[in-house]
Motif scaffolding. Structure first.
Motif, mmCIF file in Angstrom:
data_model
loop_
_atom_site.group_PDB
_atom_site.id
_atom_site.type_symbol
_atom_site.label_atom_id
_atom_site.label_comp_id
_atom_site.label_asym_id
_atom_site.label_seq_id
_atom_site.Cartn_x
_atom_site.Cartn_y
_atom_site.Cartn_z
ATOM 1 N N ASN A 8 0.833 -1.228 0.000
ATOM 2 C CA ASN A 8 0.000 0.000 0.000
ATOM 3 C C ASN A 8 0.856 1.263 0.000
ATOM 4 N N LEU A 9 1.908 1.239 -0.786
ATOM 5 C CA LEU A 9 2.881 2.339 -0.798
ATOM 6 C C LEU A 9 2.335 3.524 -1.594
ATOM 7 N N SER A 10 2.309 4.691 -0.966
ATOM 8 C CA SER A 10 1.824 5.901 -1.631
ATOM 9 C C SER A 10 2.744 7.068 -1.311
ATOM 10 N N LYS A 11 2.805 8.009 -2.253
ATOM 11 C CA LYS A 11 3.553 9.236 -2.039
ATOM 12 C C LYS A 11 2.728 10.389 -2.569
ATOM 13 N N ARG A 12 2.475 11.379 -1.675
ATOM 14 C CA ARG A 12 1.711 12.550 -2.078
ATOM 15 C C ARG A 12 2.455 13.807 -1.655
ATOM 16 N N TRP A 13 2.336 14.838 -2.471
ATOM 17 C CA TRP A 13 2.790 16.174 -2.128
ATOM 18 C C TRP A 13 1.544 17.063 -2.184
ATOM 19 N N GLY A 14 0.987 17.361 -1.025
ATOM 20 C CA GLY A 14 -0.269 18.106 -1.025
ATOM 21 C C GLY A 14 -1.346 17.297 -1.725
ATOM 22 N N SER A 15 -1.972 17.897 -2.726
ATOM 23 C CA SER A 15 -3.038 17.186 -3.454
ATOM 24 C C SER A 15 -2.495 16.362 -4.618
ATOM 25 N N GLU A 57 2.294 6.893 2.847
ATOM 26 C CA GLU A 57 1.572 5.761 3.448
ATOM 27 C C GLU A 57 2.231 4.471 2.986
ATOM 28 N N GLY A 58 1.968 3.407 3.738
ATOM 29 C CA GLY A 58 2.415 2.086 3.315
ATOM 30 C C GLY A 58 3.737 1.665 3.937
ATOM 31 N N ASP A 59 4.125 0.423 3.623
ATOM 32 C CA ASP A 59 5.319 -0.179 4.222
ATOM 33 C C ASP A 59 6.259 -0.713 3.153
ATOM 34 N N ILE A 60 7.552 -0.622 3.459
ATOM 35 C CA ILE A 60 8.598 -1.235 2.641
ATOM 36 C C ILE A 60 9.279 -2.271 3.512
#
Length: 349
Positions: A8-15, A57-60
Motif C-alpha cells: 500500500n505504498l503511496s507518495k503525495r505532495w499536497g493534493s 503511506e504504506g510499508d517497505i
C-alpha cells in the motif's frame, strides 16, 4: 538475500499523487523493471525504497523487516544514477574504491575488491584516468563498478543508459544483463525505454500517473496487454490502435471490417501489432491508401491512416509501392486485441 515487499505504498505532495497504493513483492535475485513515461511515479517508487523519499503511506519490507525508518546508508542498497555522479578529482580506481572507505571496509581487501569490480565491467586499463578523460559509456561503467564493489543486498538503477548514444546503449545494456546474471542480486531498474524493459527484465511493472497498470513477464505484457495504455507503450512500433465499434461480432471503422469477434456490441478499440499483419493483394480487412513507407533493412514498414490513427504493418523488405496506392492489410483474428473505448481495459480473453 533480499526479497522486497511494497505494501500500500503511496507518495503525495499536497493534493498531487506521485505514487498511489503500490503493492508488489519482488523476489530475491529478481530483475524488476519499473517502466512508464516521465512523471508516472517510477523514480519516486525507487527513491522510497532507497530511503531518499519518505513514503506518505504504506510499508517497505526487506526480507520481512520494515525499513521505512532506516536511513539510506542502513538499507544496504547501491544506486546507479543517470548522471553517473562520479568524483571529478578522483581517478577511476579511487571512485570505485570510495564506497569501501566510507563504509569502513578492511583496507587490506580494497585492492582485490576494486580490481574484481573493474574487471567485471572491463575497466582495468582505465583505472588511472580521471572521469573527464572518459567517454559517457566508460563513466557509466565506473558507476556500475562502484555499485558492484559494495556487494549490496540490492541494486537500484535509475535510467542508467539514457545519457548514452544508441550504439553504447546496446552494448552497456548487454553488460548489465550479463552482470545481473553473474551477480544474482535483487535489482530494481527504472526506465522509460520499453526496449530496455523487454530485454533486461524478469518482470516489468508498467506505470501511469502513479498507478500500476500491469505486472508481468515481458512476454505476458507484450502478448496480452491489460489495457490500451500498456498496448500503446510496449512494442516498437507500438501496437496499432483503431477506434470503432463492434456490431454483431464485427469490428467496424472507416476502411476496416474485422469479422468473427466474440465481443459485446459497443464502442471498441481494436489493436494489433505491425509484425502480426501482412500486406496482401486483396481480401484484407483493412483497405486504405499508403500514407508513408519506411525501409527498415529487414522489412518495409507500410503505414496507412484510419480515421485519426496511423496504422503500420511490416511487409517484405523487397515490397515496393507508391504513397497514395490503395493497399489491403490482412490481420489474423487470433492476433487482434480489443479494448473498451471508454475505460481502455481489455475486452474478452
Amino acid at each position: 538475500m533480499a526479497e522486497i515487499q511494497l505494501k500500500n505504498l503511496s507518495k503525495r505532495w499536497g493534493s498531487f499523487v506521485g505514487v498511489d497504493d503500490f503493492n508488489l513483492t519482488i523476489a530475491d535475485k529478481e530483475f524488476l523493471v519499473l517502466l512508464g513515461p516521465s512523471g508516472c511515479g517510477k523514480t519516486t517508487t525507487m527513491r522510497m525504497i532507497a530511503g531518499l523519499e519518505d513514503a506518505t503511506e504504506g510499508d517497505i519490507l526487506v526480507d520481512g523487516t520494515r525499513v521505512n525508518d532506516l536511513e539510506p546508508k542502513d538499507r544496504d542498497v547501491a544506486m546507479v544514477f543517470q548522471s553517473y555522479a562520479l568524483y571529478p578529482n578522483m581517478n577511476v580506481y579511487e571512485n570505485i574504491r570510495f564506497p569501501l572507505k566510507v563504509r569502513g571496509v578492511d583496507p587490506s581487501t580494497h585492492d582485490e575488491k576494486v580490481r574484481r569490480a573493474s574487471a567485471m565491467v572491463e575497466l582495468d586499463e582505465f583505472l588511472h584516468r580521471k572521469p573527464a578523460e572518459l567517454s559517457g559509456g566508460q563513466r557509466q561503467r565506473v558507476a556500475l563498478a562502484r555499485a558492484i564493489v559494495r556487494e549490496p543486498n540490492m541494486f537500484l538503477m535509475d535510467e542508467p543508459l539514457s545519457n548514452l548514444d544508441a550504439k553504447l546503449r546496446v552494448s552497456t545494456r548487454a553488460q548489465i544483463k550479463n552482470l545481473s546474471h553473474e551477480l544474482a542480486v535483487t535489482t530494481i531498474y527504472v526506465t522509460h525505454d520499453q526496449i530496455e524493459a523487454m530485454t533486461l527484465a524478469d518482470r516489468v511493472v508498467v506505470m501511469k500517473q502513479g498507478v500500476v497498470q500491469q505486472v508481468g513477464s515481458p512476454t505476458e505484457i507484450y502478448d496480452r496487454p491489460a489495457n490500451a495504455f500498456v498496448a500503446s507503450f510496449i512494442g516498437n512500433p507500438a501496437m496499432n490502435l483503431m477506434d470503432g465499434a463492434v456490431e454483431g461480432g464485427t469490428f467496424k471503422a472507416e476502411g476496416v471490417e474485422v469479422k468473427g469477434l466474440t465481443a459485446p456490441d459497443a464502442k471498441t478499440t481494436l489493436g494489433f501489432r505491425a509484425e502480426d499483419a501482412e500486406v496482401v493483394e486483396s481480401g484484407g480487412q483493412i483497405n486504405a491508401p499508403i500514407y508513408t513507407m519506411e525501409l527498415l533493412g529487414e522489412a518495409t514498414m507500410v503505414s496507412v491512416r484510419i480515421g485519426g490513427s496511423l496504422v503500420s504493418v511490416k511487409a517484405d523488405k523487397n515490397y515496393r509501392a507508391d504513397i497514395g496506392d490503395i493497399v489491403s492489410i490482412k490481420v489474423p483474428m487470433e492476433h487482434c486485441h480489443l479494448f473498451d473505448a471508454e475505460t481502455g481495459e481489455r475486452v474478452g480473453g
